[in-house]
Design an enzyme around this catalytic site. Structure first.
Site, PDB file in Angstrom:
ATOM      1  N   TYR A  65     -17.523 -56.549 -11.563  1.00  0.00           N
ATOM      2  CA  TYR A  65     -17.719 -55.798 -10.325  1.00  0.00           C
ATOM      3  C   TYR A  65     -19.166 -55.321 -10.311  1.00  0.00           C
ATOM      4  O   TYR A  65     -19.592 -54.606 -11.221  1.00  0.00           O
ATOM      5  CB  TYR A  65     -16.763 -54.608 -10.246  1.00  0.00           C
ATOM      6  N   HIS A 124     -15.080 -63.051  -4.921  1.00  0.00           N
ATOM      7  CA  HIS A 124     -13.675 -62.797  -4.598  1.00  0.00           C
ATOM      8  C   HIS A 124     -13.531 -61.819  -3.448  1.00  0.00           C
ATOM      9  O   HIS A 124     -12.753 -62.021  -2.528  1.00  0.00           O
ATOM     10  CB  HIS A 124     -12.946 -62.254  -5.838  1.00  0.00           C
ATOM     11  N   HIS A 125     -14.263 -60.708  -3.493  1.00  0.00           N
ATOM     12  CA  HIS A 125     -14.246 -59.784  -2.362  1.00  0.00           C
ATOM     13  C   HIS A 125     -15.501 -58.925  -2.372  1.00  0.00           C
ATOM     14  O   HIS A 125     -16.189 -58.812  -3.394  1.00  0.00           O
ATOM     15  CB  HIS A 125     -12.979 -58.906  -2.332  1.00  0.00           C
ATOM     16  N   HIS A 149     -16.932 -58.273  -6.139  1.00  0.00           N
ATOM     17  CA  HIS A 149     -16.093 -58.752  -7.232  1.00  0.00           C
ATOM     18  C   HIS A 149     -16.406 -60.223  -7.473  1.00  0.00           C
ATOM     19  O   HIS A 149     -16.159 -61.070  -6.614  1.00  0.00           O
ATOM     20  CB  HIS A 149     -14.619 -58.566  -6.862  1.00  0.00           C
ATOM     21  N   HIS A 184      -4.004 -56.482   0.728  1.00  0.00           N
ATOM     22  CA  HIS A 184      -4.671 -57.031  -0.458  1.00  0.00           C
ATOM     23  C   HIS A 184      -3.795 -56.981  -1.695  1.00  0.00           C
ATOM     24  O   HIS A 184      -3.365 -55.909  -2.144  1.00  0.00           O
ATOM     25  CB  HIS A 184      -5.964 -56.262  -0.725  1.00  0.00           C
ATOM     26  N   HIS A 192      -3.364 -59.741  -5.488  1.00  0.00           N
ATOM     27  CA  HIS A 192      -4.013 -60.860  -6.177  1.00  0.00           C
ATOM     28  C   HIS A 192      -3.064 -62.058  -6.223  1.00  0.00           C
ATOM     29  O   HIS A 192      -2.260 -62.258  -5.306  1.00  0.00           O
ATOM     30  CB  HIS A 192      -4.495 -60.419  -7.554  1.00  0.00           C
ATOM     31  N   MET A 220      -3.004 -55.937  -7.613  1.00  0.00           N
ATOM     32  CA  MET A 220      -3.268 -54.775  -6.783  1.00  0.00           C
ATOM     33  C   MET A 220      -2.221 -54.705  -5.691  1.00  0.00           C
ATOM     34  O   MET A 220      -1.566 -55.705  -5.372  1.00  0.00           O
ATOM     35  CB  MET A 220      -4.667 -54.845  -6.161  1.00  0.00           C
TER      36      MET A 220
END
Length: 594
Positions: A210, A242-243, A313, A392, A394, A467
């Site tokens: 991150y 990823h985000h 991320h 959200h 995973h 998550m």
């Protein structure tokens, strides 16, 4: 020169056709990256029908289908259509039990409205019911739909003999919750934009990183409105990023330009409180640009954001080294203020190792609460209105549902996606705005399939971890930014000790003075629960242990007496009730002689 003019003519005709279709349908999307296969559609809830048009750059046959939430052909509900040399049009309702040519359905449920072939393009318009009651068709449901498409440059040899497709593909689409084109106003004449880029970050050779970067936003006179947000993902890094989350924050200007691993010791303490607080921009894998409806905008300046931290991320499961990245976000803003300031409210269950998903489970549920304990004193008397959100989880998550309660009674669901696609995390817009009043409760329920995993999955930041979160769009903007619950780890300590004593986790030291060890994630994610006693114990713990409420504003400023604190009153959602029969004590039996 003639060829050049001909090409321009074809392009002009294609553009004109596309413009006409955009005006005739509520939504459109390109099903392929080259924009050779365009889809337009309108949902009619009253008649429970969908009207579709496809415009494909081909003069041969075209295929269109709904996949059974796999993105693959077997099990798909398909149509094949074309216009022959005499101008006769065909549309065949078919189904695909295998990867071979789909079989003709005895019940034809797709209704051809029109078809034409012109200037190298085939346009077909058709419709069907949401549910045809045909066992060979798939029902069209809310949530993410996996579409499949294909085409060839030649017509079928006969109406039942097809040459192999020239191109094919798959595309996830939210048919019901995409913002209609009519609700996306054109960009105003004074629109400006600013970009936030990671400063050519060297991505560490580890599976999860991150990265945090601090920025000062452009100075604006009084207040401006952010009305559109676009991801700026570096080419060939679509699988790496990823985000991205952008947090409105307050910090000393000396931190501007700071760029660090968010979890490293180098991350300044003055920026740590920015993460996980007031989100103003969110993008995740598979998502696209976000345009705000005409009556709302995110405030920038005096009434809104002035400083932000951008969190990226990076997902690097192959542990590649030497990669650099400068991905980021673009924000469009205007001084032509809209009627309401919009905000983002984060709900769900806190990401911690005490959010536990056992191995080998097909439908394990986790619940997170935003209770009246937080909402009663932090919403205006007239409440707020939700108009959209981004859900959200995973890799193992496949369903996310936000339930809405008032005075202890369940209201219609706020937002849901029971066919959630990890690779298509797009912002969804509610078809009707929902009022949320002081004292109301939201419960976010995430469902996971861990059948392919042999060890526990925990809540965590790695892509393999899980998550359960939602970022809800609303107006008018209020202080409240985060309203989620977390499992009280103290009540789970005894459970994990029993797993340790049974040899189901790696050895670890006792938790010291009520504090979890720094390696809790690694210990728990390498444990197992099985199907018997320990699964039952976790099931009961999740449904009996009182959760704790976290309720905060920008920079995690607490909006309740303590953060977190026990929730004195809430409607509990009973998770994993399908296991009750599995744990029931079987009746006693006696052996009888033959």
């Amino acid at each position: 020169m003639r060829l050049y003019v001909a090409v321009l003519l074809i392009l002009a005709c294609s553009t004109a056709a596309a413009a006409t279709l955009k005006e005739s349908y509520d939504h459109f999307v390109s099903l392929d990256e080259e924009q050779n296969y365009m889809m337009y559609w309108t949902m009619n809830d009253a008649a429970k029908t969908i009207s579709i048009a496809v415009a494909v750059k081909t003069t041969g046959w075209i295929g269109f289908g709904i996949s059974p939430y796999t993105g693959r052909m077997p099990g798909s509900d398909t149509v094949i259509g074309w216009v022959d040399m005499e101008g006769k049009s065909y549309l065949q309702d078919r189904f695909a039990p295998t990867r071979d040519v789909p079989l003709l359905d005895t019940q034809q449920d797709y209704n051809l409205i029109s078809a034409e072939e012109k200037n190298g393009m085939t346009i077909m318009k058709f419709s069907r019911k949401y549910n045809t009651n045909d066992t060979k068709d798939l029902a069209i449901e809310t949530g993410t739909t996996r579409l499949i498409w294909s085409y060839n440059d030649v017509d079928p040899v006969t109406p039942v003999t097809f040459t192999r497709h020239k191109k094919q593909g798959t595309r996830s689409v939210n048919l019901f919750t995409t913002l209609p084109e009519s609700d996306k106003p054109p960009l105003p004449s004074d629109v400006q934009h600013f970009d936030l880029h990671n400063p050519n970050v060297t991505v560490p050779a580890r599976d999860t990183t991150y990265w945090c970067a601090a920025f000062k936003l452009p100075e604006v006179n009084d207040t401006a409105h952010i009305i559109r947000i676009e991801p700026l993902i570096e080419k060939r890094h679509e699988g790496l990023v990823h985000h991205i989350l952008v947090y409105d924050c307050v910090f000393d200007e000396s931190f501007i330009g700071t760029s660090h691993d968010c979890d490293s010791r180098n991350m300044p303490q003055g920026l740590r409180s920015c993460r996980g607080a007031t989100v103003i921009g969110a993008w995740a894998v598979g998502g696209g640009p976000i345009s705000y409806p005409a009556h709302v905008g995110l405030p920038l300046g005096e009434r809104g954001a002035r400083y932000v931290v951008m969190e990226t991320h990076y997902d690097n499961p192959l542990l590649k080294s030497g990669m650099t990245d400068s991905s980021g976000m673009r924000f469009y803003y205007t001084h032509q203020l809209r009627k309401y300031d919009a905000g983002v409210l984060e709900i769900g269950q806190a990401t911690s190792p005490f959010m536990v998903i056992p191995e080998d489970q097909a439908n394990w549920q986790v619940a997170g609460y935003c209770s009246e304990n937080c909402t009663r004193g932090n919403l205006p008397s007239t409440g707020i209105k939700f108009f959209g959100g981004m859900l959200h989880t995973h890799l193992t998550g496949f369903s996310v549902v936000a339930k809405h309660y008032r005075d202890g009674k369940e209201l219609p669901e706020l937002i849901s996606n029971r066919h959630y696609d990890f690779n298509f995390q797009e912002t969804e817009f509610l078809r009707k705005e929902v009022a949320f009043l002081p004292g109301d409760q939201l419960t976010l329920i995430c469902t996971y399939n861990s059948k392919s995993r042999s060890t526990i999955t925990v809540g965590g930041i790695a892509t393999r971890d899980e998550m359960c979160l939602a970022y809800l769009l609303y107006y008018p903007k209020i202080e409240l930014a985060v309203c989620f619950s977390l499992n009280n780890y103290i009540t789970y300590l005894g459970y994990f000790r029993t797993l340790r004593e049974a040899g189901r986790t790696p050895p670890y030291n006792n938790f010291g003075q009520g504090q979890p060890p720094p390696y809790a994630w690694q210990v728990i994610r390498n444990g197992t629960i099985g199907k018997g006693k320990y699964l039952k114990d976790l099931y009961e713990l999740d449904n009996v242990s009182p959760p704790r409420q976290y309720c905060a504003a920008r920079n995690h400023v607490s909006l309740q007496a303590a953060n977190p604190m026990d929730i004195p009153k809430f409607v509990r959602y009973q998770t994993n009730v399908y296991l009750e029969n599995a744990f029931a004590t079987p009746p006693a039996t006696t052996n009888q002689a033959a």
